[in-house]
Every structure is written in C-alpha cells, then in structure tokens.
Scaffold this active site. Structure first.
Site, mmCIF file in Angstrom:
data_model
loop_
_atom_site.group_PDB
_atom_site.id
_atom_site.type_symbol
_atom_site.label_atom_id
_atom_site.label_comp_id
_atom_site.label_asym_id
_atom_site.label_seq_id
_atom_site.Cartn_x
_atom_site.Cartn_y
_atom_site.Cartn_z
ATOM 1 N N LYS A 1 -3.192 -9.834 -7.168
ATOM 2 C CA LYS A 1 -4.444 -10.198 -6.495
ATOM 3 C C LYS A 1 -5.619 -9.358 -6.996
ATOM 4 C CE LYS A 1 -5.633 -8.636 -2.475
ATOM 5 N NZ LYS A 1 -6.234 -8.317 -1.199
ATOM 6 N N LYS B 1 -10.296 -4.682 -4.568
ATOM 7 C CA LYS B 1 -11.393 -3.730 -4.768
ATOM 8 C C LYS B 1 -10.934 -2.293 -4.927
ATOM 9 C CE LYS B 1 -12.808 -4.146 0.033
ATOM 10 N NZ LYS B 1 -11.763 -3.508 0.842
ATOM 11 N N LYS C 1 0.821 -1.218 0.000
ATOM 12 C CA LYS C 1 0.000 0.000 0.000
ATOM 13 C C LYS C 1 0.850 1.260 0.000
ATOM 14 C CE LYS C 1 -4.414 -1.745 1.035
ATOM 15 N NZ LYS C 1 -5.726 -1.630 1.605
HETATM 16 P P1 ATP Z 1 -8.193 -3.223 -0.711
HETATM 17 O O1 ATP Z 1 -7.912 -3.167 -2.181
HETATM 18 O O2 ATP Z 1 -9.012 -2.079 -0.205
HETATM 19 O O3 ATP Z 1 -6.981 -3.505 0.112
HETATM 20 P P2 ATP Z 1 -9.052 -5.895 -1.067
HETATM 21 O O4 ATP Z 1 -9.859 -6.022 -2.294
HETATM 22 O O5 ATP Z 1 -7.648 -6.352 -1.137
HETATM 23 O O6 ATP Z 1 -9.131 -4.431 -0.509
HETATM 24 P P3 ATP Z 1 -9.764 -6.585 1.555
HETATM 25 O O7 ATP Z 1 -10.749 -5.640 2.094
HETATM 26 O O8 ATP Z 1 -8.328 -6.346 1.933
HETATM 27 O O9 ATP Z 1 -9.853 -6.682 0.011
HETATM 28 O O10 ATP Z 1 -10.131 -8.054 1.949
HETATM 29 C C1 ATP Z 1 -11.337 -8.504 2.461
HETATM 30 C C2 ATP Z 1 -11.214 -9.973 2.765
HETATM 31 O O11 ATP Z 1 -11.251 -10.691 1.543
HETATM 32 C C3 ATP Z 1 -9.912 -10.364 3.429
HETATM 33 O O12 ATP Z 1 -10.142 -11.453 4.303
HETATM 34 C C4 ATP Z 1 -9.040 -10.781 2.286
HETATM 35 O O13 ATP Z 1 -8.058 -11.712 2.661
HETATM 36 C C5 ATP Z 1 -10.059 -11.383 1.349
HETATM 37 N N1 ATP Z 1 -9.679 -11.152 -0.058
HETATM 38 C C6 ATP Z 1 -9.581 -9.951 -0.670
HETATM 39 N N2 ATP Z 1 -9.217 -10.083 -1.944
HETATM 40 C C7 ATP Z 1 -9.070 -11.419 -2.144
HETATM 41 C C8 ATP Z 1 -8.693 -12.199 -3.260
HETATM 42 N N3 ATP Z 1 -8.387 -11.641 -4.411
HETATM 43 N N4 ATP Z 1 -8.665 -13.538 -3.130
HETATM 44 C C9 ATP Z 1 -8.988 -14.124 -1.948
HETATM 45 N N5 ATP Z 1 -9.345 -13.441 -0.847
HETATM 46 C C10 ATP Z 1 -9.379 -12.109 -0.935
#
Ligand code: ATP
Ligand code: LTN
Length: 362
Positions: free
Chosen positions: A224, A227, A142
């Site tokens: 990954k 969002k 980040k």
């Molecule tokens: P941000 O981009 O705001 O960091 P993010 O999309 O990475 O958000 P998080 O809010 O960090 O998502 O994650 C929410 C939950 O979903 C966490 O438990 C995370 O491990 C899981 N998660 C998020 N993205 C994935 C993914 N691509 N595959 C599997 N699990 C995920």
C-alpha cells in the site's frame, strides 16, 4: 382591506411562517446523517489517503453533519518527533481545508483537544477482547515495522478508534479499504455495549470508494502507498511539486510485457492496474475508456499522462494549502471552533456512557 392584508393578520402570519421555517430547519438539522473520519498526522498526506478517504469527505456538508479530525493520539503509537508532530498536525488541517472541507460547514478539530476521546477510549478498552485486537492486520503490520517499540497503545489502538467514532453517533465512516477491519470491530464493540446497556451507540458503517480504496506504492505495487514508510520512491504526497510528481510516475513500476499493453489485469499486471486505478479516480474515466485511450500507445505515453492528471488534481490543493499554512492565526481559529463543537457532541455521549456503566455523578 381584505382580512389577509390587515396589518395585524399579516404580521401574525409572518411570525407563524417564520416559526414553521425554523422548526423545519431544526428538524432537517436533526435528521441530517453524521459522517466522521480522521487521519494520523504521522507523515505527509499521500495521494493514497486523498483518493481512498479525503476525496470522499468533501462536498458532503449539504447532506451530512461532518466531523473530521487530526488523530494525534493515534500518531504517538509510533515514536514521533514532538516539534514535527505539532507542525504536521497544523499542516494537515490546512490540507483538509485545501481539499475542500469548508470549516464553516464541517467540524475540523484536533483529537487531543477533546479529552472525551481518551476517556471513552479507556471505557471501550474494557469491552474489547484481547483476541479481537490480536487479529487486527494494522497491528501485525506496524509491529513488524517497529519491532523495537511494540507498545500497549499500538495494540489497543482500535478501542480508541472505536471511541473516536462512537462519541459522535455517526452513520458513515469514509475510509480506505485498510481501515474496514477497524470499523467492523467498532461495530462489534458498539453492539456488545448496546447488548448490555440498551441503545447507547448508533452502529456506523464504513464508506469505502469504488475506485481508489487501495492505492499501491508506485515502486512496489504489492504494498500500500503509505505516508510513514521510509523512502519516498513509491509515493506521491499532496504537497509534492509537479516536477517531482512527474518523476515519480515516469519511474513507476509497470511490467515486462513487451507489447507495453495498457490493460486492466490486477492479478498479472498489478503496476499497470494501480496506475489505471489512479487515472480512473482522478479523471472519472472507466477502465474500458482508459484501455481505448492508450490502445497502441504503450507505457511511454500512459505513465506521463497519469502523472499530468495527478499534477492537475493536486495543483489547486497544494497552492491553497501553502497559502493557509502561512496563516497560523486562521488555522488556530478553525481548530478552536472545531473543538467547541466536537466537545459538545462528544460530552453528550460520554455522559450517557458513564451513567450506564455505573460511575457516580461528580
Ligand atoms: P501510516 O503510514 O502512518 O499508517 P497511511 O499512509 O497508511 O499512514 P493513514 O493515516 O493510515 O495512512 O490513512 C488515512 C486514510 O487514508 C485512511 O482512511 C486510509 O484507509 C486511507 N488510505 C491511506 N493510504 C491509502 C491508500 N494507499 N489507498 C487508499 N486509501 C488509503
Ligand atoms: N485508524 C485510522 C485513523 C483513525 C480513524 C479514526 C479513521 C483514527 N481514528 C476514526 C476513521 C475514524 C488510520 O490509521 N488511518
């Protein structure tokens, strides 16, 4: 009249049986293990967060005492538009419920409504080492993405996450693979604290799905699905309409294998492996079954099939979430009730911590 059917005896026995039932229920309640997780309302929930985390949260209420929250305190580690953050927090609650979390059986709340998170967060900051925080991959990722806003909150975020968790004395933390490091740090912080003050915190375990723990971007299978990334080409969100989902899957990156072979080989065919993982997670089919199903059919048949399976998985979620989003009063009722329950549990732990570290009782 037999002694057992004498009016006084029957009443006495009923009262006794009732009491026994209540005690048994209370014991079961107490013995229930606790599950807890949260997601930042920093963007629209993706298929990645659904398969990696939320899918594992639902249908657990029988076995576990469940707490799920919208991590808005965490979301502001990256700059947010205030009106959008408010809207997303409420919509995320609607999506939690639409994913199967019954508010009658799960405690659903907003993190900032329970001030004990920030309070314990501060205390735990003082029991978390600079070196530990420096090793967190999410911080490194980040800060690379937000080079103009590498703030203290982004750095100390895992101590707040430890507080989110330890306040509720949970057994399991259902998260995707990327959060494992934070849960492990939480365990270390809890062990360190317990080592000084005695058994204050339960040591929780990460609960990570076998399939779907790390869903990759559809256009860049080495990163990954996330969002908050700019551009939406590589992701599918829970609120996307079917036509958009189909478009995303049809243009998903596979590879240049001229035989178009659907084979699970994450190393050499990461795009195909990612699509197979998604298909497996939504249909329950094994990799061997998927290979057999698309044997000789190629990517032209495989990609739309994955898209359709995802559309059907997300359709009821999207439709229910849309209905709930329109009912603001209901959602407000849910998060208010959630706050009550969460605060009660959180305060119990915080009181203990304050006493242990030597704060004077107010
Ligand atoms: P941000 O981009 O705001 O960091 P993010 O999309 O990475 O958000 P998080 O809010 O960090 O998502 O994650 C929410 C939950 O979903 C966490 O438990 C995370 O491990 C899981 N998660 C998020 N993205 C994935 C993914 N691509 N595959 C599997 N699990 C995920
Ligand atoms: N750090 C997590 C969100 C999060 C969380 C938590 C998850 C905040 N507090 C407590 C589990 C338990 C993320 O960025 N996905």
């Amino acid at each position: 009249m037999s002694p057992a059917s004498a009016p006084g005896k029957t009443l006495g026995r009923r009262a006794w049986e009732f009491e026994e039932k209540v005690v048994k229920e209370m014991e079961q309640q107490e013995a229930k293990k606790v599950m807890l997780s949260g997601i930042q309302p920093s963007g629209d929930l993706t298929l990645g967060s659904y398969l990696g985390a939320i899918k594992n949260w639902s249908s657990r209420a029988e076995q576990f005492d469940c707490y799920y929250f919208m991590a808005d305190l965490h979301a502001i580690t990256v700059r947010q538009d205030p009106a959008l953050l408010r809207r997303r927090t409420l919509e995320q609650l609607a999506q939690y419920i639409a994913c199967g979390l019954d508010p009658e059986r799960n405690t659903l709340f907003v993190q900032s409504h329970v001030p004990q998170h920030a309070e314990l967060g501060w205390v735990l900051n003082c029991y978390t080492m600079f070196g530990e925080l420096s090793r967190m991959t999410q911080f490194k990722d980040k800060s690379a993405k937000n080079a103009d806003n590498i703030n203290g909150g982004l750095f100390t975020y895992p101590a707040l996450m430890a507080a989110d968790i330890l306040l509720y004395q949970p057994d399991y933390i259902p998260v995707g693979e990327d959060q494992k490091q934070h849960v492990e740090l939480t365990r270390n912080i809890a062990q360190r604290f317990n080592g000084i003050y005695g058994d204050v915190f339960k040591i929780p375990e990460p609960y990570i799905p076998k399939v779907g723990a790390r869903i990759m971007s559809l256009t860049n299978p080495t990163s990954k699905m996330s969002k908050s990334d700019n551009g939406d080409t590589g992701r599918v969100t829970l609120m996307d309409d079917p036509a958009h989902i189909m478009k995303q899957f049809k243009r998903a990156v596979t590879d240049s294998d001229t035989q178009n072979c659907v084979r699970y080989d994450p190393e050499n065919k990461p795009g195909v492996a990612n699509l197979m993982t998604i298909y497996s997670a939504v249909t329950g089919k094994s990799m061997a079954e998927i290979e057999a199903e698309f044997d000789g059919l190629g990517y032209g048949a495989f990609k739309p099939a994955v898209g359709e399976a995802v559309v059907e998985t997300l359709r009821p979620i999207r439709e229910k979430a849309q209905r709930l989003i329109a009912d603001k009063a209901y959602l407000e009722g849910v998060y208010r009730a959630g706050r009550e329950k969460a605060s009660y549990a959180a305060q119990k732990t915080l009181r203990k911590v304050y006493k242990k570290v030597g704060f004077l009782a107010p």
